[in-house]
Design an enzyme around this catalytic site. Structure first.
Site, mmCIF file in Angstrom:
data_model
loop_
_atom_site.group_PDB
_atom_site.id
_atom_site.type_symbol
_atom_site.label_atom_id
_atom_site.label_comp_id
_atom_site.label_asym_id
_atom_site.label_seq_id
_atom_site.Cartn_x
_atom_site.Cartn_y
_atom_site.Cartn_z
ATOM 1 N N PHE A 286 4.405 -1.851 -1.912
ATOM 2 C CA PHE A 286 4.883 -0.989 -3.025
ATOM 3 C C PHE A 286 3.840 -0.289 -3.686
ATOM 4 O O PHE A 286 3.774 0.484 -4.612
ATOM 5 C CB PHE A 286 5.919 -1.767 -3.867
ATOM 6 C CG PHE A 286 5.286 -2.413 -5.185
ATOM 7 C CD1 PHE A 286 4.627 -3.590 -5.301
ATOM 8 C CD2 PHE A 286 5.412 -1.442 -6.306
ATOM 9 C CE1 PHE A 286 4.304 -3.946 -6.620
ATOM 10 C CE2 PHE A 286 4.956 -1.913 -7.802
ATOM 11 C CZ PHE A 286 4.304 -3.262 -7.604
ATOM 12 N N LYS A 287 2.612 -0.797 -3.693
ATOM 13 C CA LYS A 287 1.423 -0.171 -4.525
ATOM 14 C C LYS A 287 1.059 1.023 -3.972
ATOM 15 O O LYS A 287 0.768 1.968 -4.856
ATOM 16 C CB LYS A 287 0.224 -1.299 -3.975
ATOM 17 C CG LYS A 287 0.295 -2.608 -4.553
ATOM 18 C CD LYS A 287 0.524 -2.905 -6.028
ATOM 19 C CE LYS A 287 0.099 -4.307 -6.283
ATOM 20 N NZ LYS A 287 0.981 -5.373 -5.749
ATOM 21 N N ASP A 288 1.612 1.458 -2.841
ATOM 22 C CA ASP A 288 1.457 2.899 -2.498
ATOM 23 C C ASP A 288 2.298 3.843 -3.302
ATOM 24 O O ASP A 288 1.858 5.028 -3.511
ATOM 25 C CB ASP A 288 2.073 3.032 -0.809
ATOM 26 C CG ASP A 288 1.094 2.427 -0.022
ATOM 27 O OD1 ASP A 288 -0.245 2.627 -0.151
ATOM 28 O OD2 ASP A 288 1.747 1.923 1.050
#
Ligand SMILES: *Cc1c(COP(=O)(O)O)cnc(C)c1O
Length: 495
Positions: free
Chosen positions: A111-113
Site C-alpha cells: 500500500f506504500k505505493d
C-alpha cells in the site's frame, strides 16, 4: 483560501503545503498538521461517478492549496497510471461480509505505493515552486515496504537522491531482494544491525543534526523524508477511503450517508490516521479498528491511555507492522490535546526520555471512535488458512492481522456495521509466511517455487514486481551498525 501547516510541537510559524512536503519533519522535531481539516466540497453522489484520479484531485486540492490545478493534476496523472496493474487503482473485493480495499496494485505491491508513487512528483514540484537549488536527499527508514516503494518512486528522478536504511534481519526475503536489486544511479540501500525503531530513530537524529545539514547545504544537498511522517504521504492516503466509500455507493452496497467502519493493519499509524482525516472531512465513517500484531503497543494504548514502548521488540510474519514507536500517532495526540503544542511536546518528551507517556481522561474521551486489538502469530496464520479454505481468497499476513482483529471486534461488540478492511500487501510479497499458514508442507519449497505454487492455488497471476526480481542481480550490499548511519550518509554523498 490557503491552508497552512504547523508543527505539532509548535515552535515556528506555519508553512505552506509545498514547504511542509519539502521539509518532511518540522525543525522542532514535530510533525506538520494542517491548521484545520477541510470539508469535502463534492457530494457523495458526484464522487460516486469519479475515477481514482478525479477523486484524488477533489481530495488533494483541499489540502495542497498552494499547488495550481495544473501542477496537482500533473502529479496525480503521473502517479496513478500504468504502474498500477488495474485501471481502478484500488479495487474493492467483497469476501464473506467484508470489503477488502486492495491497496497493493502498484509497482511494489504494497500500500506504500499509493502515496509513494505521487510523493516524488509532489516534492519536485514543491522544489520548483520554492526555488530550491539544492539536490534533495530522501532519507528513509523502512520496515520493508516503504523502502522499496520510495526507491521505485524516486529512482532516476532528476535533482534527487534516495538513501534507504532497513533492519538487516527484520524484513521478508522478498522484501530484501526487492530493495537490494533496485536500479538507478541515485539509489542507495543500507542494511543496519538493529530493528526498525533503531533505523527510524537514526534517521530522525540525522534530520535533527544542524551541523550535518550545514555541511550538506555547502555541498548542494538538503534532506527530506519519504516516511509516513511527511504530509505528502498522508494526504494521498485519504483519497482511497473517500474512493472506497464512493464506489460502495456506486455499486449499491451502501446508501448515501450510511456509516461504515474501517479496519486497518497498523504500524506507524499513517494509514489509519488518513482514514480518520477522511472522517473529519465529512466521510460517513464510524469506528476505526486499529489492528496490531504482537507488537501491540497501540492496543495497550487504546485500552489504558498509556503509551509504553518499554518492551521486547517482536519479529513477526507481518514485519511492516513491527514497530514500537508509531510516529503518526503524534498527530492524533496533538489533536486530542486540543491542538495544544505544549501539551503534546511534554508527552513526546516523555516518550523520548522514558519511552512512555500517559494521556489524561479528558483526552481519552476523544478516542472513542478508535478500537484497538491485536492478533497473535497463530491467529494471523489461522485467519489466512480459514479464509482461503472457506472462500479461496488469499490475503497477506498484514491484511490477515486486520481480518483477525475485525472478527474479534465483531464478537466482542456485536456491531454489524459494514466494514472496509485495508488490504495492505499482495500475498506474493510474504509468500513463505502465507503458504506456511495454509499448509506446513509448502515449507520445503524455495522462495520462487512458492511464488508459483501460490499463483496456482489462488488463481492469481504472479505480479510483475515479483517476476522482475527472480533473476535480478544484487546491486546493494552495504550493512552497518546503527551508530554508523550519519557517516554512511556522508560517504554516499561524498561530503
Ligand atoms: C506500512 C505497512 C503497514 C502499516 O501501515 P502504517 O501506515 O505504518 O500504520 C501495514 N501493512 C503493510 C503491508 C505495510 O507495508
Amino acid at each position: 483560501m490557503e491552508l497552512l501547516y504547523r508543527s505539532t510541537r509548535g515552535a515556528k510559524e506555519p508553512v505552506t503545503a509545498s514547504k511542509a512536503i519539502l521539509q518532511g519533519l518540522a525543525e522542532d522535531g514535530g510533525l506538520f498538521v494542517p491548521d484545520s481539516i477541510p470539508k469535502l466540497t463534492c457530494s457523495m453522489e458526484q464522487l460516486a461517478g469519479m475515477t481514482y484520479q478525479e477523486t484524488a484531485y477533489e481530495v488533494m486540492k483541499l489540502f495542497l492549496t498552494d499547488y495550481t490545478e495544473e501542477e496537482l493534476k500533473y502529479c496525480i496523472n503521473s502517479a496513478y497510471d500504468k504502474k498500477f496493474d488495474t485501471d481502478v487503482i484500488a479495487p474493492l473485493e467483497k469476501v464473506e461480509d467484508a470489503y477488502y480495499l486492495e491497496l497493493f496494485h502498484g509497482a511494489t505491491i504494497a500500500f506504500k505505493d499509493m502515496a509513494l508513487s505521487i510523493l516524488p512528483y509532489l516534492m519536485t514540484t514543491a522544489a520548483k515552486k520554492n526555488q530550491v537549488k539544492n539536490d534533495i536527499v530522501i532519507l528513509t527508514a523502512t520496515s520493508g515496504d516503504t523502502g522499496k516503494a520510495a526507491l521505485a518512486g524516486f529512482a532516476d528522478v532528476p535533482g534527487t537522491k534516495i538513501i534507504v536504511f532497513y533492519p538487516k534481519n527484520g524484513v521478508s526475503p522478498i522484501q530484501e531482494k526487492q530493495m537490494v536489486t533496485q536500479k538507478g544511479d541515485n539509489t542507495f540501500v543500507v542494511g543496519i544491525h538493529g530493528n526498525f525503531d533503531d533505523a527510524q530513530s537514526g534517521v530522525k537524529a540525522i534530520f535533527g543534526n544542524k551541523e550535518l545539514a550545514k555541511e550538506l547545504d555547502q555541498a548542494g544537498y538538503q534532506f527530506s523524508s519519504a516516511n509516513s511522517i511527511n504530509i505528502g504521504r498522508l494526504v494521498p492516503q485519504i483519497v482511497y477511503y473517500v474512493y472506497a466509500y464512493a464506489k460502495l455507493l456506486e455499486s449499491g452496497e451502501i446508501k448515501d450517508g450510511e456509516i461504515i467502519n474501517v479496519t486497518v493493519p497498523t504500524g506507524n499509524f499513517g494509514n489509519i490516521l488518513a482514514a480518520y482525516y477522511a472522517k473529519l472531512m465529512g466521510l460517513p465513517l464510524g469506528k476505526f479498528i486499529c489492528a496490531s500484531n504482537e507488537n501491540k503497543v497501540l492496543y495497550d494504548f487504546f485500552s489504558t491511555g498509556c503509551y509504553d514502548r518499554n518492551r521486547a521488540f517482536m519479529l513477526t510474519n507481518s514485519p511492516s507492522m513491527d514497530i514500537l514507536i508509531s510516529s503518526n500517532l503524534e498527530r492524533l495526540i496533538y489533536r486530542i490535546a486540543g491542538n495544544d503544542p505544549e501539551k503534546n511536546s511534554r508527552l513526546m518528551e516523555g516518550l523520548a526520555k522514558d519511552g512512555k507517556y500517559e494521556i489524561t481522561d479528558e483526552m481519552k474521551q476523544n478516542l472513542q471512535e478508535f478500537y484497538g486489538n491485536y492478533a497473535t502469530e497463530e491467529e494471523t496464520a489461522g485467519a489466512i488458512r480459514r479464509l482461503y479454505e472457506e472462500t479461496g481468497y488469499v490475503m497477506d499476513t498484514h491484511t490477515a492481522v486486520a481480518e483477525a482483529v475485525y472478527e474479534k471486534y465483531r464478537q466482542e461488540t456485536k456491531d454489524e456495521t459494514k466494514t472496509v478492511i485495508a488490504s495492505t500487501a499482495s500475498p506474493f510479497k510474504f509468500t513463505r509466511s502465507v503458504m506456511n499458514s495454509i499448509d506446513g508442507k509448502y515449507d520445503a519449497l524455495s522462495d520462487f517455487e512458492l511464488v508459483d505454487q501460490l499463483s496456482r492455488i489462488a488463481g492469481v497471476r504472479v505480479p510483475k514486481a515479483i517476476e522482475e526480481i527472480r533473476t535480478a542481480p544484487v546491486l546493494h550490499d552495504r550493512v552497518i551498525a546503527a551508530e554508523e548511519m550519519p557517516q554512511a550518509v556522508k560517504e554516499i554523498l561524498g561530503v
